[in-house]
Design a protein around this motif. Structure first.
Motif, PDB file in Angstrom:
ATOM      1  N   UNK A   5     -12.508   8.440  -5.625  1.00 20.35           N
ATOM      2  CA  UNK A   5     -11.144   8.544  -5.109  1.00 20.35           C
ATOM      3  C   UNK A   5     -11.166   8.376  -3.601  1.00 20.35           C
ATOM      4  N   UNK A   6     -10.205   7.634  -3.093  1.00 22.84           N
ATOM      5  CA  UNK A   6     -10.071   7.431  -1.664  1.00 22.84           C
ATOM      6  C   UNK A   6      -8.989   6.408  -1.390  1.00 22.84           C
ATOM      7  N   UNK A   7      -8.629   6.263  -0.160  1.00 21.27           N
ATOM      8  CA  UNK A   7      -7.611   5.295   0.226  1.00 21.27           C
ATOM      9  C   UNK A   7      -8.274   3.959   0.536  1.00 21.27           C
ATOM     10  N   UNK A   8      -7.463   2.992   0.922  1.00 19.91           N
ATOM     11  CA  UNK A   8      -7.968   1.680   1.322  1.00 19.91           C
ATOM     12  C   UNK A   8      -6.985   1.067   2.315  1.00 19.91           C
ATOM     13  N   UNK A   9      -7.394   0.040   3.054  1.00 17.90           N
ATOM     14  CA  UNK A   9      -6.508  -0.541   4.065  1.00 17.90           C
ATOM     15  C   UNK A   9      -5.177  -1.033   3.492  1.00 17.90           C
ATOM     16  N   UNK A  10      -5.191  -1.573   2.281  1.00 17.34           N
ATOM     17  CA  UNK A  10      -3.950  -2.075   1.688  1.00 17.34           C
ATOM     18  C   UNK A  10      -2.978  -0.936   1.392  1.00 17.34           C
ATOM     19  N   UNK A  11      -3.495   0.191   0.931  1.00 19.00           N
ATOM     20  CA  UNK A  11      -2.646   1.353   0.669  1.00 19.00           C
ATOM     21  C   UNK A  11      -2.046   1.884   1.976  1.00 19.00           C
ATOM     22  N   UNK A  12      -2.852   1.949   3.014  1.00 18.41           N
ATOM     23  CA  UNK A  12      -2.362   2.417   4.306  1.00 18.41           C
ATOM     24  C   UNK A  12      -1.329   1.447   4.878  1.00 18.41           C
ATOM     25  N   UNK A  13      -1.575   0.157   4.744  1.00 21.47           N
ATOM     26  CA  UNK A  13      -0.618  -0.843   5.216  1.00 21.47           C
ATOM     27  C   UNK A  13       0.678  -0.763   4.406  1.00 21.47           C
TER      28      UNK A  13
END
Length: 139
Positions: free
Chosen positions: A41-49
């Motif tokens: 589990x974790x975030x990614x640049x696309x989710x943050x964008x």
């Protein structure tokens, strides 16, 4: 350079399989590359964008509506995709903005979304660089 109103800062370490943290600590996230790692589990640049684009666009939408003397209630969901770039065999992103607008007709919703797309700083930054699809729906 334009007049700076404020500046935000975040630092990433170890790229897509690392960590990102904002200077004020509000964002403090493990990054996981979902293309290579479906279990962690974790975030990614696309989710943050997507989060940033959705909030910026919805703000622009409400600003445009208020300038046009339209009272609306809106919600914007940004879907940001990580894509293969066939031009250089690298990668690129694409975005779909799903916008629901209460208080106007379907024609007005589509026009407001297009006007917001012209005003939104994220739309301006990405114009001509990534494919952006607008899906406006009056509810």
């Amino acid at each position: 350079m334009s007049e700076v109103i404020f500046t935000s800062s975040a630092t990433a370490k170890n790229g897509r399989d690392g960590h990102v943290k904002s200077d004020d600590g509000l964002i403090d996230l493990k990054l996981v590359n979902p293309a290579n790692n479906k279990e962690d589990k974790g975030s990614n640049p696309e989710q943050l964008f997507a989060a940033a684009y959705a909030s910026c666009f919805d703000g622009a939408l409400n600003l445009v509506a208020s300038k046009q003397k339209k009272e609306i209630d809106s919600e914007t969901t940004a879907e940001v995709s990580f894509c293969k770039d066939t031009k250089d065999n690298g990668f690129k992103i694409a975005a779909t903005l799903n916008i629901t607008i209460e208080g106007v007709s379907q024609d007005d919703a589509e026009k407001l979304a297009e006007d917001a797309h012209q005003a939104c700083p994220y739309s301006k930054a990405t114009r001509g660089n990534i494919d952006v699809k607008l899906n406006a729906k009056a509810v």
